[in-house]
Design an enzyme around this catalytic site. Structure first.
Site, PDB file in Angstrom:
ATOM      1  N   CYS A  14       0.802  -1.221   0.000  1.00  0.00           N
ATOM      2  CA  CYS A  14       0.000   0.000   0.000  1.00  0.00           C
ATOM      3  C   CYS A  14       0.835   1.271   0.000  1.00  0.00           C
ATOM      4  CB  CYS A  14      -0.971  -0.012   1.188  1.00  0.00           C
ATOM      5  SG  CYS A  14      -2.343  -1.169   0.940  1.00  0.00           S
ATOM      6  N   SER A  45     -15.196   8.335   0.240  1.00  0.00           N
ATOM      7  CA  SER A  45     -13.888   7.666   0.345  1.00  0.00           C
ATOM      8  C   SER A  45     -13.985   6.386   1.163  1.00  0.00           C
ATOM      9  CB  SER A  45     -12.849   8.602   0.971  1.00  0.00           C
ATOM     10  OG  SER A  45     -12.717   9.781   0.238  1.00  0.00           O
TER      11      SER A  45
END
Length: 341
Positions: A14, A45
């Site tokens: 990530c 989000s």
């Protein structure tokens, strides 16, 4: 080209995500189409989209893929799959099917690809899902992940921004895997530290999610590339703030040493740059700040729960033998969205 000739891990997981500032500038320009059955889209989000099919069933969809952050292809496959599956659990859903997403160099040993997919397949099976296909393309570098579909009751969705004043904040995995992985790439991480990071990244959030759904949860997200502070900032996007107790935040102990040695990621600095105006640090502790900004791969669940449930919930979570912690609380909105004590 054989396995031993490959520089497999160049830095990934990530930490490879685009920064939150860049994404915000792009997404705010995308036209938004109204559909009454789209219960969760990209506006908040959130971790996955949710589309209502019937009064009792909604479909949860997500995808995630990235380059390797460990040298072993099989382990990389497990981590990438666990990370993608996590979004379903963060929404309160149940995993049903998954599709492989593969980018792979044409000249690379296909046994490496087989190991990656084997690792991913085992995690999908552990999640109770079915690996039903996928798509692959040639690329200069390896990338792998999943597109995952789950189901959920439309009335039991965990969104990331539903927390209420008074809620307690729980984190179900330790922080620091980004820092440890960075230290490992330059040969500075101990085997013990890297083993802890790998164990954490390979652990499905399924088990914590099965316990959490028994209680009065108001918001939930999984902590990934935008760091604990980035995802918490999304959680308190409404009319509230959060106070964190840095002494209660679980982390891999070696991460503090590596942060003090400036073994940091560019992604953590992007997180800091985007968030620093929203956060008040009442601590003088650079290493802890870096741990809180550290991008996590296959991180834990960050949960806002009714304080009346906290004792019973933590007693059950303790049975998982994970370093879970009650790390803070939601308060009325203040000048800063997050206050770190």
């Amino acid at each position: 080209m054989s396995k031993k000739d490959i520089v497999f891990c160049k830095g990934g997981g990530c930490t490879a995500k685009l920064g939150p500032g860049i994404l915000n500038r792009v997404l705010e320009r995308i036209p938004k189409k109204y559909d009454e059955n789209l219960l969760v889209g990209f506006e908040s989000s959130d971790d996955a989209s949710v589309y209502k099919l019937t009064d009792d069933i909604a479909m949860v969809q997500t995808l995630d893929f990235f380059p390797p952050m460990v040298d072993d292809p099989y382990t990389f496959g497990k981590i990438a799959a666990a990370n993608a599956l996590s979004d379903i659990y963060a929404m309160g859903g149940e995993v049903k099917t998954a599709l492989n997403i593969v980018c792979f160099p044409e000249q690379m040993d296909l046994n490496i690809l087989g190991d990656i997919i084997q690792g991913g397949s085992e995690k999908v099976t552990e999640a109770g899902g079915v690996l039903s296909g996928g798509h692959s393309i040639m690329d200069q570098d390896v990338k792998y992940g999943l597109s995952v579909t789950g189901i959920i009751n439309p009335n039991k969705i965990y969104q990331n921004n539903g927390c209420k004043v008074g809620d307690k904040l729980i984190l179900t995995k330790p922080l620091g895997v980004g820092i440890v992985s960075t230290a490992n790439r330059v040969g500075e991480a101990s085997k013990e530290a890297m083993d802890k990071a790998i164990e954490s990244m390979c652990t499905l959030n399924k088990y914590a999610a099965e316990i959490i759904r028994k209680y009065d949860v108001h918001a939930c997200t999984d902590v990934t590339g935008f760091s604990l502070l980035g995802h918490l900032n999304e959680m308190v996007a409404g009319d509230c703030s959060a106070i964190l107790d840095s002494t209660k935040v679980p982390y891999i102990k070696e991460a503090r040493q590596y942060a003090d040695e400036f073994l940091l990621t560019a992604a953590a600095q992007r997180n800091r740059n985007f968030l620093e105006s929203k956060i008040l640090f009442n601590i003088d502790d650079f290493a802890m700040e870096e741990i809180l900004f550290d991008p996590q791969t296959s991180g834990g669940l960050l949960v806002a729960v009714n304080p009346n449930d906290i004792e019973a919930l933590m007693e059950e979570l303790d049975s998982l033998n994970l370093p879970c912690g009650v790390i803070g609380e939601v308060v009325e909105e203040k000048e800063y969205k997050i206050i770190v004590n």
